[in-house]
Design a protein around this motif. Structure first.
Motif, PDB file in Angstrom:
ATOM      1  N   SER A  20       0.880  -1.225  -0.025  1.00  0.00           N
ATOM      2  CA  SER A  20       0.157   0.322  -0.242  1.00  0.00           C
ATOM      3  C   SER A  20       0.414   1.292   0.259  1.00  0.00           C
ATOM      4  O   SER A  20       0.627   2.628  -0.564  1.00  0.00           O
ATOM      5  N   ILE A  21       1.935   1.500   0.691  1.00  0.00           N
ATOM      6  CA  ILE A  21       2.947   2.106   0.488  1.00  0.00           C
ATOM      7  C   ILE A  21       4.008   1.932  -0.802  1.00  0.00           C
ATOM      8  O   ILE A  21       5.362   2.748  -0.688  1.00  0.00           O
ATOM      9  N   GLY A  22       4.074   1.202  -1.598  1.00  0.00           N
ATOM     10  CA  GLY A  22       4.506   0.754  -2.306  1.00  0.00           C
ATOM     11  C   GLY A  22       6.541   0.855  -2.024  1.00  0.00           C
ATOM     12  O   GLY A  22       7.038   0.943  -3.297  1.00  0.00           O
ATOM     13  N   ILE A  23       6.351  -0.611  -1.176  1.00  0.00           N
ATOM     14  CA  ILE A  23       7.632  -0.896  -0.626  1.00  0.00           C
ATOM     15  C   ILE A  23       7.514  -2.378  -1.274  1.00  0.00           C
ATOM     16  O   ILE A  23       6.724  -2.783  -1.235  1.00  0.00           O
ATOM     17  N   THR A  24       8.742  -2.532  -2.252  1.00  0.00           N
ATOM     18  CA  THR A  24       8.691  -4.061  -2.654  1.00  0.00           C
ATOM     19  C   THR A  24       9.643  -5.280  -2.575  1.00  0.00           C
ATOM     20  O   THR A  24       9.539  -5.978  -2.786  1.00  0.00           O
ATOM     21  N   ASP A  25      11.008  -4.393  -1.895  1.00  0.00           N
ATOM     22  CA  ASP A  25      11.918  -5.083  -2.241  1.00  0.00           C
ATOM     23  C   ASP A  25      12.382  -5.778   0.317  1.00  0.00           C
ATOM     24  O   ASP A  25      13.461  -5.570   0.218  1.00  0.00           O
ATOM     25  N   LYS A  26      11.139  -5.024   0.956  1.00  0.00           N
ATOM     26  CA  LYS A  26      12.066  -5.445   1.832  1.00  0.00           C
ATOM     27  C   LYS A  26      11.118  -6.645   3.204  1.00  0.00           C
ATOM     28  O   LYS A  26       9.878  -6.934   2.156  1.00  0.00           O
ATOM     29  N   THR A  27      11.330  -7.326   3.976  1.00  0.00           N
ATOM     30  CA  THR A  27      10.434  -8.291   4.485  1.00  0.00           C
ATOM     31  C   THR A  27      10.966  -8.389   5.900  1.00  0.00           C
ATOM     32  O   THR A  27      11.320  -6.699   6.945  1.00  0.00           O
ATOM     33  N   PHE A  28       9.671  -8.907   6.953  1.00  0.00           N
ATOM     34  CA  PHE A  28       9.888  -8.898   8.230  1.00  0.00           C
ATOM     35  C   PHE A  28      11.582  -8.781   8.844  1.00  0.00           C
ATOM     36  O   PHE A  28      11.071  -7.577   9.983  1.00  0.00           O
ATOM     37  N   HIS A  29      12.070  -9.446   8.311  1.00  0.00           N
ATOM     38  CA  HIS A  29      13.431  -9.733   9.156  1.00  0.00           C
ATOM     39  C   HIS A  29      13.905  -8.390   9.165  1.00  0.00           C
ATOM     40  O   HIS A  29      14.895  -7.090   9.814  1.00  0.00           O
ATOM     41  N   ASP A  30      14.190  -7.319   7.685  1.00  0.00           N
ATOM     42  CA  ASP A  30      14.834  -6.164   7.724  1.00  0.00           C
ATOM     43  C   ASP A  30      13.505  -5.239   8.794  1.00  0.00           C
ATOM     44  O   ASP A  30      14.889  -4.121   9.425  1.00  0.00           O
ATOM     45  N   LEU A  31      12.822  -5.150   9.502  1.00  0.00           N
ATOM     46  CA  LEU A  31      12.094  -4.469  10.020  1.00  0.00           C
ATOM     47  C   LEU A  31      12.745  -5.330  11.722  1.00  0.00           C
ATOM     48  O   LEU A  31      13.296  -4.432  12.617  1.00  0.00           O
ATOM     49  N   ARG A  32      12.947  -6.451  11.835  1.00  0.00           N
ATOM     50  CA  ARG A  32      14.072  -6.664  12.694  1.00  0.00           C
ATOM     51  C   ARG A  32      14.733  -6.077  13.044  1.00  0.00           C
ATOM     52  O   ARG A  32      15.225  -5.542  14.248  1.00  0.00           O
ATOM     53  N   HIS A  33      15.493  -5.914  12.213  1.00  0.00           N
ATOM     54  CA  HIS A  33      17.027  -5.411  11.677  1.00  0.00           C
ATOM     55  C   HIS A  33      17.280  -4.603  12.413  1.00  0.00           C
ATOM     56  O   HIS A  33      18.609  -4.013  12.750  1.00  0.00           O
ATOM     57  N   THR A  34      16.321  -3.542  11.645  1.00  0.00           N
ATOM     58  CA  THR A  34      15.981  -1.784  12.162  1.00  0.00           C
ATOM     59  C   THR A  34      15.926  -1.411  13.008  1.00  0.00           C
ATOM     60  O   THR A  34      16.652  -0.052  13.571  1.00  0.00           O
ATOM     61  N   TYR A  35      14.921  -2.556  13.991  1.00  0.00           N
ATOM     62  CA  TYR A  35      14.749  -2.247  15.143  1.00  0.00           C
ATOM     63  C   TYR A  35      16.145  -2.019  16.008  1.00  0.00           C
ATOM     64  O   TYR A  35      16.615  -1.536  17.153  1.00  0.00           O
ATOM     65  N   ALA A  36      16.634  -3.989  15.868  1.00  0.00           N
ATOM     66  CA  ALA A  36      18.091  -3.741  16.446  1.00  0.00           C
ATOM     67  C   ALA A  36      19.306  -2.746  16.428  1.00  0.00           C
ATOM     68  O   ALA A  36      19.282  -2.423  17.680  1.00  0.00           O
ATOM     69  N   THR A  37      19.133  -2.069  15.495  1.00  0.00           N
ATOM     70  CA  THR A  37      19.892  -1.328  15.317  1.00  0.00           C
ATOM     71  C   THR A  37      20.101   0.242  15.829  1.00  0.00           C
ATOM     72  O   THR A  37      20.479   0.732  15.807  1.00  0.00           O
ATOM     73  N   ARG A  38      18.308   0.361  15.993  1.00  0.00           N
ATOM     74  CA  ARG A  38      18.195   1.498  16.750  1.00  0.00           C
ATOM     75  C   ARG A  38      18.189   1.350  17.624  1.00  0.00           C
ATOM     76  O   ARG A  38      18.703   2.397  18.912  1.00  0.00           O
ATOM     77  N   LEU A  39      17.670   0.526  18.426  1.00  0.00           N
ATOM     78  CA  LEU A  39      17.753   0.110  20.051  1.00  0.00           C
ATOM     79  C   LEU A  39      19.789   0.488  20.108  1.00  0.00           C
ATOM     80  O   LEU A  39      20.124   1.309  21.221  1.00  0.00           O
ATOM     81  N   PHE A  40      20.852  -0.114  19.634  1.00  0.00           N
ATOM     82  CA  PHE A  40      21.879   0.113  19.498  1.00  0.00           C
ATOM     83  C   PHE A  40      22.667   1.409  19.195  1.00  0.00           C
ATOM     84  O   PHE A  40      23.526   1.852  19.923  1.00  0.00           O
ATOM     85  N   GLU A  41      22.003   2.321  18.526  1.00  0.00           N
ATOM     86  CA  GLU A  41      22.366   3.574  18.092  1.00  0.00           C
ATOM     87  C   GLU A  41      21.876   4.001  19.351  1.00  0.00           C
ATOM     88  O   GLU A  41      22.163   5.822  19.546  1.00  0.00           O
ATOM     89  N   LEU A  42      20.894   4.173  19.943  1.00  0.00           N
ATOM     90  CA  LEU A  42      20.065   4.722  21.181  1.00  0.00           C
ATOM     91  C   LEU A  42      21.333   4.398  21.875  1.00  0.00           C
ATOM     92  O   LEU A  42      20.688   5.207  23.378  1.00  0.00           O
ATOM     93  N   GLY A  43      21.702   4.141  22.363  1.00  0.00           N
ATOM     94  CA  GLY A  43      22.941   2.769  23.524  1.00  0.00           C
ATOM     95  C   GLY A  43      22.268   2.180  24.802  1.00  0.00           C
ATOM     96  O   GLY A  43      22.668   2.518  25.760  1.00  0.00           O
ATOM     97  N   GLU A  44      21.224   1.009  23.872  1.00  0.00           N
ATOM     98  CA  GLU A  44      21.046  -0.186  24.530  1.00  0.00           C
ATOM     99  C   GLU A  44      22.090  -1.083  24.664  1.00  0.00           C
ATOM    100  O   GLU A  44      22.730  -0.871  23.962  1.00  0.00           O
ATOM    101  N   PRO A  45      22.263  -1.161  26.107  1.00  0.00           N
ATOM    102  CA  PRO A  45      22.931  -2.186  26.261  1.00  0.00           C
ATOM    103  C   PRO A  45      22.313  -3.721  25.093  1.00  0.00           C
ATOM    104  O   PRO A  45      21.854  -3.738  24.993  1.00  0.00           O
ATOM    105  N   ALA A  46      23.939  -4.605  25.040  1.00  0.00           N
ATOM    106  CA  ALA A  46      23.832  -5.788  24.274  1.00  0.00           C
ATOM    107  C   ALA A  46      22.787  -6.760  24.713  1.00  0.00           C
ATOM    108  O   ALA A  46      22.382  -7.772  24.306  1.00  0.00           O
ATOM    109  N   LYS A  47      22.558  -6.860  25.764  1.00  0.00           N
ATOM    110  CA  LYS A  47      22.557  -7.766  27.026  1.00  0.00           C
ATOM    111  C   LYS A  47      20.549  -7.516  26.571  1.00  0.00           C
ATOM    112  O   LYS A  47      19.673  -8.634  26.452  1.00  0.00           O
ATOM    113  N   THR A  48      20.328  -6.410  26.661  1.00  0.00           N
ATOM    114  CA  THR A  48      19.575  -5.899  26.793  1.00  0.00           C
ATOM    115  C   THR A  48      18.434  -6.075  25.325  1.00  0.00           C
ATOM    116  O   THR A  48      17.811  -6.264  25.060  1.00  0.00           O
TER     117      THR A  48
END
Length: 100
Positions: A20-48
């Motif tokens: 519906s928003i024109g994205i054709t090349d992304k997967t659910f795993h991409d969302l998961r990866h983005t989520y984890a990346t943003r957490l690290f960028e925010l300084g969250e501990p690796a264990k969290t």
């Protein structure tokens, strides 16, 4: 129509949203990866991050997201460098006493 929450139903709904928003090349795993990346960028501990992602051990999390941690290391080094930048008058603010 309401259906039980299972991975295939979630994936189907996500694909509908993507389409519906024109994205054709992304997967659910991409969302998961983005989520984890943003957490690290925010300084969250690796264990969290490990626990939130459900990884069995922190080594798996660290191995997957090492590139983010490298970027953070460079940013931290830059911050430290700025303390000693000659154009910066931080010596007096930090009470640094020069040797020699």
């Amino acid at each position: 129509m309401n259906t039980p929450l299972d991975s295939s139903n979630v994936l189907q709904e996500l694909k509908k949203v993507y389409a519906s928003i024109g994205i054709t090349d992304k997967t659910f795993h991409d969302l998961r990866h983005t989520y984890a990346t943003r957490l690290f960028e925010l300084g969250e501990p690796a264990k969290t991050v490990q626990e939130l992602l459900g990884h069995s051990n922190v080594s798996q999390t660290l191995g997957t997201y090492t590139h983010v941690l490298e970027q953070q290391k460079k940013q931290t080094a830059t911050l430290i460098d700025s303390i000693y930048d000659e154009d910066n008058d931080n010596d007096r603010k930090l009470n640094i006493i020069p040797f020699g």
